[in-house]
Motif scaffolding. Structure first.
Motif, PDB file in Angstrom:
ATOM      1  N   UNK A  10      27.632 -44.259  33.108  1.00 14.30           N
ATOM      2  CA  UNK A  10      28.522 -45.275  32.565  1.00 14.30           C
ATOM      3  C   UNK A  10      29.513 -44.805  31.537  1.00 14.30           C
ATOM      4  N   UNK A  11      29.625 -43.511  31.332  1.00 15.26           N
ATOM      5  CA  UNK A  11      30.567 -42.968  30.348  1.00 15.26           C
ATOM      6  C   UNK A  11      31.384 -41.850  30.993  1.00 15.26           C
ATOM      7  N   UNK A  12      32.532 -41.537  30.380  1.00 15.75           N
ATOM      8  CA  UNK A  12      33.407 -40.474  30.863  1.00 15.75           C
ATOM      9  C   UNK A  12      33.306 -39.279  29.933  1.00 15.75           C
ATOM     10  N   UNK A  13      33.227 -38.111  30.526  1.00 20.26           N
ATOM     11  CA  UNK A  13      33.066 -36.862  29.775  1.00 20.26           C
ATOM     12  C   UNK A  13      34.065 -35.830  30.291  1.00 20.26           C
ATOM     13  N   UNK A  14      34.210 -34.765  29.513  1.00 22.87           N
ATOM     14  CA  UNK A  14      34.793 -33.548  30.062  1.00 22.87           C
ATOM     15  C   UNK A  14      33.831 -32.426  29.743  1.00 22.87           C
ATOM     16  N   UNK A  15      33.839 -31.406  30.600  1.00 28.94           N
ATOM     17  CA  UNK A  15      32.883 -30.338  30.368  1.00 28.94           C
ATOM     18  C   UNK A  15      33.073 -29.172  31.297  1.00 28.94           C
ATOM     19  N   UNK A  16      32.155 -28.222  31.170  1.00 28.67           N
ATOM     20  CA  UNK A  16      32.158 -27.019  31.991  1.00 28.67           C
ATOM     21  C   UNK A  16      31.340 -27.263  33.251  1.00 28.67           C
ATOM     22  N   UNK A  17      31.832 -26.723  34.354  1.00 26.77           N
ATOM     23  CA  UNK A  17      31.186 -26.897  35.656  1.00 26.77           C
ATOM     24  C   UNK A  17      30.315 -25.685  35.936  1.00 26.77           C
ATOM     25  N   UNK A  18      29.046 -25.944  36.287  1.00 27.31           N
ATOM     26  CA  UNK A  18      28.144 -24.866  36.698  1.00 27.31           C
ATOM     27  C   UNK A  18      27.513 -25.233  38.032  1.00 27.31           C
ATOM     28  N   UNK A  19      26.851 -24.283  38.662  1.00 27.19           N
ATOM     29  CA  UNK A  19      26.173 -24.559  39.930  1.00 27.19           C
ATOM     30  C   UNK A  19      25.044 -25.568  39.748  1.00 27.19           C
ATOM     31  N   UNK A  20      24.502 -25.643  38.544  1.00 27.63           N
ATOM     32  CA  UNK A  20      23.377 -26.545  38.292  1.00 27.63           C
ATOM     33  C   UNK A  20      23.812 -27.924  37.821  1.00 27.63           C
ATOM     34  N   UNK A  21      25.061 -28.070  37.434  1.00 26.90           N
ATOM     35  CA  UNK A  21      25.537 -29.349  36.927  1.00 26.90           C
ATOM     36  C   UNK A  21      26.581 -29.157  35.853  1.00 26.90           C
ATOM     37  N   UNK A  22      26.854 -30.226  35.114  1.00 24.31           N
ATOM     38  CA  UNK A  22      27.900 -30.225  34.092  1.00 24.31           C
ATOM     39  C   UNK A  22      27.322 -29.980  32.697  1.00 24.31           C
ATOM     40  N   UNK A  23      28.108 -29.315  31.888  1.00 24.16           N
ATOM     41  CA  UNK A  23      27.801 -29.152  30.469  1.00 24.16           C
ATOM     42  C   UNK A  23      28.822 -29.975  29.697  1.00 24.16           C
ATOM     43  N   UNK A  24      28.427 -31.135  29.222  1.00 20.58           N
ATOM     44  CA  UNK A  24      29.347 -31.997  28.478  1.00 20.58           C
ATOM     45  C   UNK A  24      29.769 -31.313  27.188  1.00 20.58           C
ATOM     46  N   UNK A  25      31.069 -31.406  26.869  1.00 18.26           N
ATOM     47  CA  UNK A  25      31.604 -30.735  25.688  1.00 18.26           C
ATOM     48  C   UNK A  25      32.258 -31.694  24.705  1.00 18.26           C
ATOM     49  N   UNK A  26      32.217 -32.994  24.984  1.00 20.48           N
ATOM     50  CA  UNK A  26      32.866 -33.960  24.094  1.00 20.48           C
ATOM     51  C   UNK A  26      32.368 -33.843  22.666  1.00 20.48           C
ATOM     52  N   UNK A  27      31.056 -33.884  22.486  1.00 23.02           N
ATOM     53  CA  UNK A  27      30.495 -33.842  21.128  1.00 23.02           C
ATOM     54  C   UNK A  27      30.576 -32.456  20.525  1.00 23.02           C
ATOM     55  N   UNK A  28      30.607 -31.417  21.379  1.00 17.81           N
ATOM     56  CA  UNK A  28      30.669 -30.046  20.876  1.00 17.81           C
ATOM     57  C   UNK A  28      32.078 -29.669  20.432  1.00 17.81           C
ATOM     58  N   UNK A  29      33.070 -30.380  20.935  1.00 24.83           N
ATOM     59  CA  UNK A  29      34.469 -30.107  20.558  1.00 24.83           C
ATOM     60  C   UNK A  29      35.141 -31.423  20.196  1.00 24.83           C
TER      61      UNK A  29
END
Length: 284
Positions: A10-29
């Motif tokens: 239910x939320x929108x994120x941006x992040x890094x794409x990996x073979x295992x899934x996404x790494x959300x970076x909103x809170x990290x940046x």
């Protein structure tokens, strides 16, 4: 490393794409509310550094248009030699490129449906490479053009064919139907000229190859596109240039073959990935 805009839980994120899934970076940046903001701040390498040792945060995701906040999207039309011949109007190779604007509202993300409107069933595909400007500039020399590119992505520049012929001097209305096109799945940082110089576009409809060509055959190469566009307008970080599609769109087949609900379109570019979309009728 690749970067995407996506939805999960239910939320929108941006992040890094990996073979295992996404790494959300909103809170990290937090200095960058969106991936678009990170691009404008020349922040993709910083995002890569942040993501390197972080765990996957989301596995079940929906890809969104990769830069939904993009304010300026310029498209180059009729940019392969065979495309000019497809028009069968006897014209010679054009000296100057054709350009038209698209808006972010006309795009959806990877694995989401392109929407065929009730007003026309002439929805067509156009596989293309899109470049994202990272460093702005005016009157950029061709020799310096690649230095202004932050990232690459893929575009299926979906078009409502009969609506591009509604007027004499423009195609804008046939090129901007809501969710008629797609861009993604992700951004690939532009770190090597070979990502463009050796790029090949393959578009498949239901597994059948419809378009297959290399960027090296463009009538107006990407360096020239950046030079020409930046002559009349200052390019800004976050601007997107959709660089041109090869021959083989559905409108130019004999007989024409437009997209219908249930069709699957894949645009593949080596070094970037595959953008895949189904076709769905608009629900009124």
């Amino acid at each position: 490393m690749k970067f995407a805009t996506y939805s999960a839980e239910g939320a929108t994120y941006f992040g890094a794409v990996t073979d295992a899934g996404m790494i959300a970076l909103n809170s990290a940046a937090p200095q960058w509310p969106t991936l678009f903001d990170a691009v404008c701040a020349d922040g993709l390498q910083t995002l890569a550094d942040i993501a390197r040792d972080r765990p996957v945060t989301h596995r079940d995701v929906q890809y969104e248009m990769v830069l939904p906040e993009a304010r300026r999207i310029l498209c180059v039309g009729v940019n392969f030699p065979d495309r000019n011949a497809e028009y069968k109007d006897g014209s010679e190779q054009p000296k100057y490129m054709s350009l038209f604007p698209r808006f972010a509202s006309g795009f959806t993300g990877h694995d989401q449906p392109l929407i065929r409107p009730p007003e026309s069933h002439q929805l067509d595909y156009e596989g293309e490479v899109a470049i994202v400007i990272g460093k702005g500039g005016r009157r950029i020399a061709q020799a310096d053009a690649y230095d202004h590119i932050a990232a690459l992505t893929i575009c299926n520049e979906g078009t409502i064919r009969d609506w591009v012929r509604h007027a004499k001097f423009n195609v804008t209305q046939g090129k901007n139907w809501d969710r008629s096109a797609a861009m993604g799945p992700w951004l690939v940082p532009f770190t090597d000229a070979r990502l463009l110089d050796d790029a090949r576009i393959i578009t498949r409809v239901n597994g059948e190859v419809r378009q297959d060509d290399v960027l090296a055959r463009m009538m107006h190469p990407i360096r020239r596109e950046i030079e020409y566009i930046s002559t009349f307008m200052a390019l800004q970080p976050g601007d997107i240039i959709v660089t041109g599609t090869p021959t083989g769109s559905g409108a130019r087949l004999d007989p024409p073959q437009f997209l219908a609900p249930g069709d699957v379109v894949e645009v593949e570019v080596n070094g970037i990935g595959i953008l895949r979309n189904t076709i769905q009728d608009e629900i009124e």
